[in-house]
Design a protein around this motif. Structure first.
Motif, PDB file in Angstrom:
ATOM      1  N   GLY A 242       0.816  -1.225   0.000  1.00 48.87           N
ATOM      2  CA  GLY A 242       0.000   0.000   0.000  1.00 48.87           C
ATOM      3  C   GLY A 242       0.843   1.265   0.000  1.00 48.87           C
ATOM      4  N   LEU A 243       2.195   1.112  -0.070  1.00 50.08           N
ATOM      5  CA  LEU A 243       3.053   2.317  -0.152  1.00 50.08           C
ATOM      6  C   LEU A 243       2.773   3.009  -1.492  1.00 50.08           C
ATOM      7  CD1 LEU A 243       5.311   3.098   1.983  1.00 50.08           C
ATOM      8  CD2 LEU A 243       4.543   0.770   2.194  1.00 50.08           C
ATOM      9  N   GLY A 244       2.645   4.346  -1.391  1.00 50.93           N
ATOM     10  CA  GLY A 244       2.294   5.090  -2.606  1.00 50.93           C
ATOM     11  C   GLY A 244       0.853   5.548  -2.503  1.00 50.93           C
ATOM     12  N   GLY A 245       0.163   5.010  -1.500  1.00 51.84           N
ATOM     13  CA  GLY A 245      -1.254   5.362  -1.344  1.00 51.84           C
ATOM     14  C   GLY A 245      -1.470   6.690  -0.636  1.00 51.84           C
ATOM     15  N   ARG A 246      -0.430   7.192   0.044  1.00 53.65           N
ATOM     16  CA  ARG A 246      -0.599   8.460   0.775  1.00 53.65           C
ATOM     17  C   ARG A 246       0.049   9.606  -0.011  1.00 53.65           C
ATOM     18  NH1 ARG A 246       1.017   7.448   7.165  1.00 53.65           N
ATOM     19  NH2 ARG A 246      -0.262   5.604   7.564  1.00 53.65           N
TER      20      ARG A 246
END
Ligand code: APR
Length: 280
Positions: A242-246
């Motif tokens: 989920g890295l890249g989701g913020r």
């Protein structure tokens, strides 16, 4: 004062992130979360890469399924596959990578709050990262003990068994239990030290995730503990967890050693990084 939230920044670019690290004055506490991908260039295979990963190359151990080699209930029934593999994985034959040198650089500069690693190779210790800044979430080969009575087992004895790929037994004759390095097998609890520090990412001014598929809980949950507005940098061949989701996430997809070299260059730390790496 430390209570002010770190400058929120849409560090979509590496130069902006480097400025945040070196010029904002508010990036003092960096938390790193790493996995096998930071040690592959040292010659230690990771687990899940297709073809090269450990789990794709255990056919010779005749396991019911790959992870069984690190499963405590399987180990009790048949410790031989693990001790065959331990001979190949045992620390002492590998050299830290540039990624390990980068973690050491951050520690030297007083910027490393904590290095959470899933690796059992102790290469971060060998790179000179202070032990008190390392959480070995899945244990390591540094100590070994009886899985029944917990009695410690002498290191030199362990080396002998590992080199001969023989299975060490508890020194307590009345016990005779199997001896295992204190690495966390599937089915075992993570060390208390992990849980004692698991909320530390909340205090981080920057989180760096490197070389992990983030597929194994509870470690995989660590990046989520980073506060809102805390930039999270992923340095990994593939996008994971989920890295890249913020808004403040930064993705540096590619080789870990290349990624830390790019970041070090943007921070003006190339010389220092190469010197540290040469000395490891
Ligand atoms: N540069 C960048 N990324 C890399 C590199 C590299 N040189 N080599 C591998 N990777 C990436 C892979 O693409 C993958 O996303 O690193 C990740 C490695 O993932 P895994 O093989 O699953 O290793 P890891 O995440 O550490 O496994 C976690 O699983 O078996 C258990 O307890 C064991 O600690 C281990 C845990």
């Amino acid at each position: 004062d430390d209570s002010t939230p770190p400058a929120t920044l849409s560090a979509r670019t590496l130069p902006a992130l480097a400025d945040y690290i070196t010029k904002s004055g508010t990036c003092k506490k960096i938390v790193i979360m790493s996995g096998a991908g930071i040690s592959t260039s040292a010659g230690i295979p990771d687990f899940r890469s297709p073809d090269t990963g450990l789990y794709a190359n255990l056919a010779r151990l005749d396991l019911p399924y790959a992870e069984a080699v690190f499963d405590i209930s399987y180990f009790r029934r048949n410790p031989h596959p693990f001790y065959t593999l331990a001979q190949e994985l045992y620390p002492g034959r590998f050299r830290p990578t540039v990624a390990h040198a980068f973690i050491r650089l951050l520690a030297d500069r007083g910027l490393l709050l904590k290095h959470f690693t899933q690796n059992i190779d102790c290469l971060d210790r060998e790179a000179g990262v202070p032990e008190e800044l390392i959480v070995e979430a899945h244990g390591s080969f540094a100590r070994q003990s009886c899985i029944e009575c917990r009695r410690a087992f002498p290191h030199d004895e362990m080396l002998r068994h590992v080199q001969a790929a023989t299975v060490p037994r508890c020194l307590n004759e009345t016990c005779g239990g199997l001896v295992k390095p204190e690495i966390v097998f599937f089915g075992e609890a993570l060390p208390n030290e992990f849980f004692a520090h698991a909320m530390l990412p909340r205090e981080a001014d920057l989180v760096i995730v490197m070389g992990t598929s983030l597929t194994v809980q509870p470690f995989a949950n660590l990046p989520r503990a980073a506060g809102r507005g805390t930039p999270r940098l992923l340095i990994n061949l593939e996008q994971v967890g989920g890295l890249g989701g913020r808004e403040d996430d930064v993705l540096l997809l590619g080789d870990c050693d290349e990624g830390v070299r790019k970041l070090a260059k943007a921070c003006g730390w190339s010389e220092e990084l190469e010197r540290i790496w040469r000395e490891t």
